[in-house]
Motif scaffolding. Structure first.
Motif, PDB file in Angstrom:
ATOM      1  N   UNK A 111       0.850  -1.217  -0.024  1.00 58.73           N
ATOM      2  CA  UNK A 111       0.099  -0.007   0.011  1.00 58.73           C
ATOM      3  C   UNK A 111       0.789   1.242  -0.127  1.00 58.73           C
ATOM      4  N   UNK A 112       0.658   2.020  -1.123  1.00 57.46           N
ATOM      5  CA  UNK A 112       1.594   3.333  -1.155  1.00 57.46           C
ATOM      6  C   UNK A 112       2.890   2.796  -1.580  1.00 57.46           C
ATOM      7  N   UNK A 113       2.944   2.135  -2.853  1.00 54.05           N
ATOM      8  CA  UNK A 113       4.293   1.574  -2.979  1.00 54.05           C
ATOM      9  C   UNK A 113       5.315   2.501  -3.397  1.00 54.05           C
ATOM     10  N   UNK A 114       4.899   3.565  -3.659  1.00 55.89           N
ATOM     11  CA  UNK A 114       5.974   4.588  -3.913  1.00 55.89           C
ATOM     12  C   UNK A 114       6.773   4.205  -5.583  1.00 55.89           C
ATOM     13  N   UNK A 115       8.083   4.072  -5.334  1.00 57.69           N
ATOM     14  CA  UNK A 115       8.799   3.731  -6.274  1.00 57.69           C
ATOM     15  C   UNK A 115       9.053   2.016  -6.393  1.00 57.69           C
ATOM     16  N   UNK A 116       8.354   1.550  -5.357  1.00 57.94           N
ATOM     17  CA  UNK A 116       8.144   0.124  -5.695  1.00 57.94           C
ATOM     18  C   UNK A 116       9.430  -0.812  -4.943  1.00 57.94           C
ATOM     19  N   UNK A 117      10.010  -0.491  -3.866  1.00 57.42           N
ATOM     20  CA  UNK A 117      11.352  -0.802  -3.188  1.00 57.42           C
ATOM     21  C   UNK A 117      10.876  -2.149  -2.462  1.00 57.42           C
ATOM     22  N   UNK A 118       9.882  -1.964  -1.822  1.00 58.03           N
ATOM     23  CA  UNK A 118       9.188  -3.101  -1.203  1.00 58.03           C
ATOM     24  C   UNK A 118       9.104  -4.384  -2.022  1.00 58.03           C
TER      25      UNK A 118
END
Length: 323
Positions: free
Chosen positions: A161-168
């Motif tokens: 949720x709220x992945x942003x740049x997808x680091x996780x």
């Protein structure tokens, strides 16, 4: 409905009723039932002076109807969670008609203004998002702590949720059969898609969506991750409740965010809504969402020098859905 199990002291009940018995205060209660709001946001919504709004808020706070909590230079208010008062507030709100419907329209305007501000910020810094994060805390250390916290538990379905740049997702998606990253910013989603392609990740889907209302099926995830997102939100508890809805029984929620701090610059320059998270707030949000905290770890910053000495502690909370 008022609870039959929790009785309210006569004088407490009388003071609460007195404090609620005024048009502006009823309007304020209805707004705060929807989300936590700052004094200036309430001033904007009701188009009344700051001293007048503050006076009403003070009276209701003293009567126990609402709770006041400062966060850096800002002050926010929310409905009381006290078991002796909250049923009364809920009963009052349940009986309200749709008078002053313009308040809710103005609330939505405030929300849209917030979203535009956040999206504008994300669009401006998207190309350097990872660089900004690394400036304040070592992402390598955070990622290592995330992997350690999760251990070897199986992950069939992952939602970020709220992945942003997808680091996780880059870190964890290879362990999952399917993974979904949700974000409100298309610019961030584009960067996440690019990173996923570079990492040759398979079975990853990116969607534009609201962290409060993902519209994904209930009980569809083994793991939900909320990484460096809650400090941007007006209502972190609501996002945690949505995360809990998405989890299967026995599933896990992993939250990584800043520990509470006093660096107002994070709000002034980086659009942080909250200056980190307090442990007591986190426990309260998790409990309300039907989640049990199973572990937490703090990652303090390395010593910094030079003109920018802002060092923020990152904390990881891991919770389980047992219902």
């Amino acid at each position: 409905m008022l609870s039959h199990h929790v009785k309210t002291d006569f004088n407490t009940l009388l003071e609460a009723l007195k404090a609620a018995g005024e048009p502006t205060r009823l309007r304020l209660l209805r707004l705060l039932a929807r989300e936590e709001l700052s004094v200036m946001e309430l001033v904007s919504i009701l188009s009344q002076s700051q001293p007048r709004i503050s006076r009403h808020l003070k009276l209701m706070s003293e009567a126990g109807l609402i709770e006041r909590f400062p966060d850096g230079a800002w002050v926010f208010y929310r409905l009381s969670s006290a078991p002796t008062i909250r049923p009364l507030v809920d009963a009052i709100l349940h009986q309200l008609d749709d008078a002053y419907g313009e308040d809710l329209q103005q609330l939505e305007a405030v929300r849209q203004s917030r979203r535009k501000s956040a999206e504008g910020y994300f669009e401006t810094i998207a190309p350097k998002w990872d660089e900004i994060r690394s400036h304040y805390v070592s992402e390598a250390d955070v990622e290592a702590a995330v992997v350690k916290a999760l251990g070897d538990r199986p992950i069939n379905a992952l939602i970020d949720l709220g992945t942003g740049s997808g680091r996780m997702l880059t870190l964890l998606a290879a362990r999952a059969k399917s993974a979904i990253g949700i974000d409100l910013s298309q610019h961030m989603l584009n960067i996440a898609r690019s990173k996923a392609f570079e990492a040759r990740l398979e079975g990853v889907d990116f969607r534009h969506g609201d962290i409060y209302d993902t519209r994904l099926p209930a009980q569809s995830a083994d793991l939900v991750v909320v990484h460096q997102v809650l400090h941007f939100l007006a209502d972190p508890g609501r996002a945690i409740t949505e995360a809990s809805r998405l989890l299967k029984p026995g599933g896990s929620l992993l939250i990584a965010d800043f520990e509470h701090h006093n660096f107002e610059i994070m709000r002034e320059q980086y659009q942080h809504r909250r200056l980190g998270m307090l442990d007591e707030d986190m426990r309260s949000w998790l409990d309300a969402a039907g989640l049990t905290l199973s572990a937490s770890v703090a990652l303090p910053p390395k010593a910094r020098s030079g003109p920018s000495r802002v060092g923020l502690t990152v904390k990881i909370w891991l919770a389980e859905k047992t219902l």
